[in-house]
Design a protein around this motif. Structure first.
Motif, PDB file in Angstrom:
ATOM      1  N   GLU A  56      -2.459  -2.024   2.558  1.00 42.92           N
ATOM      2  CA  GLU A  56      -2.991  -1.348   1.370  1.00 42.92           C
ATOM      3  C   GLU A  56      -2.347   0.021   1.141  1.00 42.92           C
ATOM      4  O   GLU A  56      -2.236   0.495   0.005  1.00 42.92           O
ATOM      5  CB  GLU A  56      -4.514  -1.184   1.516  1.00 42.92           C
ATOM      6  CG  GLU A  56      -5.248  -0.685   0.290  1.00 42.92           C
ATOM      7  CD  GLU A  56      -5.393  -1.741  -0.799  1.00 42.92           C
ATOM      8  OE1 GLU A  56      -5.910  -1.403  -1.873  1.00 42.92           O
ATOM      9  OE2 GLU A  56      -4.979  -2.904  -0.573  1.00 42.92           O
ATOM     10  N   PHE A  57      -1.921   0.651   2.199  1.00 48.20           N
ATOM     11  CA  PHE A  57      -1.319   1.983   2.112  1.00 48.20           C
ATOM     12  C   PHE A  57      -0.157   2.006   1.123  1.00 48.20           C
ATOM     13  O   PHE A  57      -0.029   2.931   0.313  1.00 48.20           O
ATOM     14  CB  PHE A  57      -0.844   2.413   3.499  1.00 48.20           C
ATOM     15  CG  PHE A  57      -0.113   3.729   3.527  1.00 48.20           C
ATOM     16  CD1 PHE A  57      -0.820   4.916   3.626  1.00 48.20           C
ATOM     17  CD2 PHE A  57       1.270   3.788   3.455  1.00 48.20           C
ATOM     18  CE1 PHE A  57      -0.150   6.130   3.652  1.00 48.20           C
ATOM     19  CE2 PHE A  57       1.943   4.987   3.489  1.00 48.20           C
ATOM     20  CZ  PHE A  57       1.229   6.164   3.579  1.00 48.20           C
ATOM     21  N   TYR A  58       0.680   1.003   1.174  1.00 47.13           N
ATOM     22  CA  TYR A  58       1.893   1.003   0.351  1.00 47.13           C
ATOM     23  C   TYR A  58       1.588   0.741  -1.124  1.00 47.13           C
ATOM     24  O   TYR A  58       2.400   1.075  -1.993  1.00 47.13           O
ATOM     25  CB  TYR A  58       2.894  -0.023   0.888  1.00 47.13           C
ATOM     26  CG  TYR A  58       3.359   0.328   2.284  1.00 47.13           C
ATOM     27  CD1 TYR A  58       4.299   1.319   2.486  1.00 47.13           C
ATOM     28  CD2 TYR A  58       2.813  -0.295   3.406  1.00 47.13           C
ATOM     29  CE1 TYR A  58       4.708   1.670   3.762  1.00 47.13           C
ATOM     30  CE2 TYR A  58       3.211   0.042   4.688  1.00 47.13           C
ATOM     31  CZ  TYR A  58       4.160   1.028   4.858  1.00 47.13           C
ATOM     32  OH  TYR A  58       4.552   1.378   6.133  1.00 47.13           O
ATOM     33  N   TYR A  59       0.447   0.156  -1.421  1.00 41.84           N
ATOM     34  CA  TYR A  59       0.046  -0.047  -2.803  1.00 41.84           C
ATOM     35  C   TYR A  59      -0.625   1.195  -3.378  1.00 41.84           C
ATOM     36  O   TYR A  59      -0.421   1.547  -4.544  1.00 41.84           O
ATOM     37  CB  TYR A  59      -0.944  -1.221  -2.914  1.00 41.84           C
ATOM     38  CG  TYR A  59      -0.338  -2.573  -2.671  1.00 41.84           C
ATOM     39  CD1 TYR A  59       0.438  -3.193  -3.650  1.00 41.84           C
ATOM     40  CD2 TYR A  59      -0.541  -3.246  -1.475  1.00 41.84           C
ATOM     41  CE1 TYR A  59       0.994  -4.446  -3.436  1.00 41.84           C
ATOM     42  CE2 TYR A  59       0.011  -4.498  -1.248  1.00 41.84           C
ATOM     43  CZ  TYR A  59       0.778  -5.090  -2.236  1.00 41.84           C
ATOM     44  OH  TYR A  59       1.321  -6.325  -2.020  1.00 41.84           O
ATOM     45  N   ARG A  60      -1.428   1.862  -2.573  1.00 45.87           N
ATOM     46  CA  ARG A  60      -2.295   2.916  -3.079  1.00 45.87           C
ATOM     47  C   ARG A  60      -1.765   4.334  -2.866  1.00 45.87           C
ATOM     48  O   ARG A  60      -2.136   5.245  -3.610  1.00 45.87           O
ATOM     49  CB  ARG A  60      -3.679   2.826  -2.419  1.00 45.87           C
ATOM     50  CG  ARG A  60      -4.428   1.520  -2.682  1.00 45.87           C
ATOM     51  CD  ARG A  60      -4.818   1.378  -4.130  1.00 45.87           C
ATOM     52  NE  ARG A  60      -5.697   0.223  -4.354  1.00 45.87           N
ATOM     53  CZ  ARG A  60      -5.999  -0.259  -5.545  1.00 45.87           C
ATOM     54  NH1 ARG A  60      -5.477   0.291  -6.626  1.00 45.87           N
ATOM     55  NH2 ARG A  60      -6.792  -1.307  -5.669  1.00 45.87           N
ATOM     56  N   TYR A  61      -0.928   4.539  -1.851  1.00 46.30           N
ATOM     57  CA  TYR A  61      -0.574   5.921  -1.512  1.00 46.30           C
ATOM     58  C   TYR A  61       0.160   6.665  -2.629  1.00 46.30           C
ATOM     59  O   TYR A  61      -0.113   7.847  -2.855  1.00 46.30           O
ATOM     60  CB  TYR A  61       0.250   5.985  -0.219  1.00 46.30           C
ATOM     61  CG  TYR A  61       0.389   7.405   0.293  1.00 46.30           C
ATOM     62  CD1 TYR A  61      -0.699   8.051   0.875  1.00 46.30           C
ATOM     63  CD2 TYR A  61       1.579   8.108   0.150  1.00 46.30           C
ATOM     64  CE1 TYR A  61      -0.604   9.355   1.320  1.00 46.30           C
ATOM     65  CE2 TYR A  61       1.690   9.414   0.591  1.00 46.30           C
ATOM     66  CZ  TYR A  61       0.600  10.034   1.181  1.00 46.30           C
ATOM     67  OH  TYR A  61       0.702  11.330   1.601  1.00 46.30           O
ATOM     68  N   VAL A 123      -6.998   4.298   2.608  1.00 45.90           N
ATOM     69  CA  VAL A 123      -6.402   5.139   1.570  1.00 45.90           C
ATOM     70  C   VAL A 123      -7.204   5.089   0.269  1.00 45.90           C
ATOM     71  O   VAL A 123      -7.276   6.088  -0.465  1.00 45.90           O
ATOM     72  CB  VAL A 123      -4.926   4.740   1.342  1.00 45.90           C
ATOM     73  CG1 VAL A 123      -4.810   3.345   0.720  1.00 45.90           C
ATOM     74  CG2 VAL A 123      -4.219   5.763   0.462  1.00 45.90           C
ATOM     75  N   GLU A 124      -7.862   3.971  -0.025  1.00 53.60           N
ATOM     76  CA  GLU A 124      -8.668   3.905  -1.250  1.00 53.60           C
ATOM     77  C   GLU A 124      -9.874   4.826  -1.159  1.00 53.60           C
ATOM     78  O   GLU A 124     -10.307   5.385  -2.171  1.00 53.60           O
ATOM     79  CB  GLU A 124      -9.101   2.466  -1.532  1.00 53.60           C
ATOM     80  CG  GLU A 124      -9.738   2.303  -2.908  1.00 53.60           C
ATOM     81  CD  GLU A 124      -9.909   0.847  -3.324  1.00 53.60           C
ATOM     82  OE1 GLU A 124     -10.754   0.584  -4.194  1.00 53.60           O
ATOM     83  OE2 GLU A 124      -9.178  -0.022  -2.787  1.00 53.60           O
ATOM     84  N   ASN A 125     -10.411   5.005   0.039  1.00 56.72           N
ATOM     85  CA  ASN A 125     -11.506   5.963   0.216  1.00 56.72           C
ATOM     86  C   ASN A 125     -11.047   7.382  -0.101  1.00 56.72           C
ATOM     87  O   ASN A 125     -11.800   8.187  -0.647  1.00 56.72           O
ATOM     88  CB  ASN A 125     -12.035   5.919   1.649  1.00 56.72           C
ATOM     89  CG  ASN A 125     -12.609   4.563   2.019  1.00 56.72           C
ATOM     90  OD1 ASN A 125     -11.864   3.635   2.309  1.00 56.72           O
ATOM     91  ND2 ASN A 125     -13.923   4.446   2.013  1.00 56.72           N
ATOM     92  N   PHE A 236      -4.141   8.713 -12.353  1.00 61.24           N
ATOM     93  CA  PHE A 236      -5.566   8.964 -12.130  1.00 61.24           C
ATOM     94  C   PHE A 236      -6.404   7.801 -12.654  1.00 61.24           C
ATOM     95  O   PHE A 236      -7.292   7.287 -11.962  1.00 61.24           O
ATOM     96  CB  PHE A 236      -5.954  10.267 -12.833  1.00 61.24           C
ATOM     97  CG  PHE A 236      -7.343  10.751 -12.549  1.00 61.24           C
ATOM     98  CD1 PHE A 236      -7.588  11.641 -11.515  1.00 61.24           C
ATOM     99  CD2 PHE A 236      -8.421  10.347 -13.323  1.00 61.24           C
ATOM    100  CE1 PHE A 236      -8.871  12.107 -11.248  1.00 61.24           C
ATOM    101  CE2 PHE A 236      -9.704  10.794 -13.077  1.00 61.24           C
ATOM    102  CZ  PHE A 236      -9.927  11.683 -12.021  1.00 61.24           C
ATOM    103  N   ASN A 237      -6.130   7.378 -13.876  1.00 57.22           N
ATOM    104  CA  ASN A 237      -6.934   6.320 -14.495  1.00 57.22           C
ATOM    105  C   ASN A 237      -6.646   4.929 -13.940  1.00 57.22           C
ATOM    106  O   ASN A 237      -7.438   4.013 -14.134  1.00 57.22           O
ATOM    107  CB  ASN A 237      -6.708   6.314 -16.008  1.00 57.22           C
ATOM    108  CG  ASN A 237      -7.469   7.430 -16.708  1.00 57.22           C
ATOM    109  OD1 ASN A 237      -8.242   8.162 -16.088  1.00 57.22           O
ATOM    110  ND2 ASN A 237      -7.250   7.579 -17.998  1.00 57.22           N
ATOM    111  N   SER A 238      -5.510   4.758 -13.278  1.00 58.74           N
ATOM    112  CA  SER A 238      -5.152   3.430 -12.761  1.00 58.74           C
ATOM    113  C   SER A 238      -5.198   3.349 -11.241  1.00 58.74           C
ATOM    114  O   SER A 238      -4.922   2.293 -10.673  1.00 58.74           O
ATOM    115  CB  SER A 238      -3.744   3.050 -13.242  1.00 58.74           C
ATOM    116  OG  SER A 238      -2.773   3.942 -12.715  1.00 58.74           O
ATOM    117  N   ALA A 239      -5.565   4.436 -10.575  1.00 56.36           N
ATOM    118  CA  ALA A 239      -5.407   4.526  -9.118  1.00 56.36           C
ATOM    119  C   ALA A 239      -6.171   3.461  -8.351  1.00 56.36           C
ATOM    120  O   ALA A 239      -5.676   2.927  -7.352  1.00 56.36           O
ATOM    121  CB  ALA A 239      -5.826   5.916  -8.632  1.00 56.36           C
ATOM    122  N   VAL A 240      -7.392   3.134  -8.776  1.00 53.08           N
ATOM    123  CA  VAL A 240      -8.202   2.166  -8.022  1.00 53.08           C
ATOM    124  C   VAL A 240      -8.371   0.848  -8.767  1.00 53.08           C
ATOM    125  O   VAL A 240      -9.199   0.022  -8.383  1.00 53.08           O
ATOM    126  CB  VAL A 240      -9.581   2.757  -7.666  1.00 53.08           C
ATOM    127  CG1 VAL A 240      -9.447   3.914  -6.697  1.00 53.08           C
ATOM    128  CG2 VAL A 240     -10.324   3.192  -8.921  1.00 53.08           C
TER     129      VAL A 240
END
Length: 460
Positions: A56-61, A123-125, A236-240
């Protein structure tokens, strides 16, 4: 009335006690998520994951980096427009955000990531904690220059708690979609901050009026914050958002809305000035309203032209708010909104909630596809208990829940902050860094040196 603003013991004690409590709570409750744990190798094998790049790190970081910059650099510098409060704007934003993300990891973790006695942090937290602190930064804008750092820490403690409760009600109970936080972040943060500043009304604030304005350099620094926020708002609007089309769509919708917002803001700012000149306050703030208003519907099928319409409307509404509504709120309702958060976050946040409700209510299989519709609104295909109309109703209910939580919580927190024990500045000392910061001495006036006639070039 005299105030004791010496925080030599109170501020260190507050910071150390809060940090010690956080260390204990993290030790008891917080552990790594499977994607961050050393058992990731076993996790890969059990889930048939072939590559570490699927972590998940590589998608969200990358999105986390952008959001993090917005919170600490964007919001911090946006508030440096006050001519003698640059240290407080950036420094206190730094302080409350650093404390807030720790408390948010716990509060949001207990609601959303609590498994077998532990909060599992990934990372999502971190992104969601930054979102939570974003609402605190919004509220800080209304109180800027009028409160002590201890008051800000106390406000952050309560606001993060209330934000987490409100977020849980909206996202988990009402199943509201709010990818960019128009309701959970902006509406809640704005009206919470406005309610607190209403309770903390200062009748003699006019004594500090000369420091409430900007100078050329301070406005330029604030514009740096604007540009950072404007550039990173699509992240910001697409992060999660869910990987794939939803995240892609959220970035496009935000990008279009922000661009349109700039043109209508410039147009109206010039039109409302008798000489057709632009007001830097409008350019710093109203140009961002499009990002706020498209937040709820960011990952919906709003369509690019719909995003342009939303951004265009918000540029106009936000600019009108700065020109007409902000003076009215101060003179008639006793709401002293330093940064004009009502115009940048409050009204656009409500508009965003309405746009989300209308867009959800109009969703259909022809636009989304049957599987796409189920995926976009998180329901099982063929579920007879779900309909676009119901989703739109819950979206609309989310606006009222956020407002109720903000107003009720703001009253309680405002009453607590009104106690004369937190080292707040006197009315005549607001908007001045020298109250809480060691400030370098002003440069002495340059000595006039008469011109040496021998250095003049000879005439041809």
């Amino acid at each position: 009335m005299g105030w004791n603003t010496n925080l030599r013991w109170r501020l260190p004690l507050a910071c150390l006690l809060l940090q010690a409590a956080l260390v204990v709570l993290f030790g008891v409750f917080v552990r790594y998520s499977p994607d961050a744990d050393a058992h990731w190798i076993e996790e890969k094998e059990s889930k048939n994951i072939s590559s570490d790049l699927d972590n998940e790190f590589y998608y969200r970081y990358p999105s986390f980096q952008d959001v993090h910059v917005m919170i600490f650099v964007g919001f911090g510098f946006l508030m440096t427009f006050l001519q003698r409060y640059g240290y407080g704007s950036v420094g206190f934003n730094f302080l409350l955000a650093a404390f807030g993300i720790q408390w948010a990891l716990l509060m949001q973790g207990w609601f959303h990531s609590y498994h077998e006695g532990y909060i599992l942090v990934g990372v999502e937290n971190l992104i969601n904690a930054d979102f939570c602190v974003g609402s605190v930064c919004v509220a800080f804008g209304a109180l800027l220059g009028k409160v002590s750092p201890i008051q800000l820490l106390i406000m952050t403690l309560f606001q993060v708690t209330l934000f987490s409760v409100n977020e849980f009600i909206l996202l988990s109970l009402l199943k509201v979609k709010d990818a960019g936080g128009s309701m959970t972040i902006h509406t809640f943060g704005a009206y919470f901050g406005l309610t607190v500043t209403w309770i903390l009304y200062r009748p003699n604030l006019y004594r500090s009026k000369e420091r409430q304005g900007a100078v050329y350099q301070s406005d330029l620094f604030a514009m740096i914050g604007t540009l950072f926020l404007w550039m990173y708002w699509p992240s910001f609007n697409s992060a999660v958002s869910s990987h794939g089309d939803a995240q892609h769509r959220a970035a496009i919708n935000t990008y279009c809305s922000l661009a349109a917002c700039v043109l209508t803001t410039v147009a109206l700012s010039s039109a409302l000035h008798k000489k057709g000149q632009l007001d830097m306050v409008h350019i710093q703030n109203a140009t961002l309203a499009g990002g706020v208003a498209v937040g709820t519907a960011a990952e919906m099928m709003l369509m690019p032209y719909g995003s342009l319409i939303v951004g265009s409307i918000c540029g106009i509404v936000s600019t009108l708010g700065f020109v007409y509504l902000m003076p009215f709120l101060e003179s008639r309702l006793r709401i002293q909104d330093t940064c004009g958060i009502h115009n940048l976050h409050g009204i656009p946040g409500i508009i965003g909630g309405i746009v989300g409700a209308v867009t959800a209510a109009g969703a259909n299989a022809a636009t989304y596809g049957q599987e796409g519709l189920a995926h976009a609104f998180d329901f099982e295909p063929g579920n007879a208990n779900w309909s676009p109309g119901w989703q739109g109703s819950f979206q609309a209910a989310g606006i009222f829940v956020s407002l109720a939580m903000a107003l009720g919580g703001g009253i309680i927190v405002g009453i607590i902050l009104k106690l004369p024990i937190w080292g707040q500045p006197a009315d005549e000392n607001c908007f001045d860094d020298t109250v809480y910061w060691e400030v370098p001495e002003e440069e002495k006036n340059e000595v006039f040196h008469p011109e040496d006639p021998t250095l003049k070039p000879s005439e041809p």
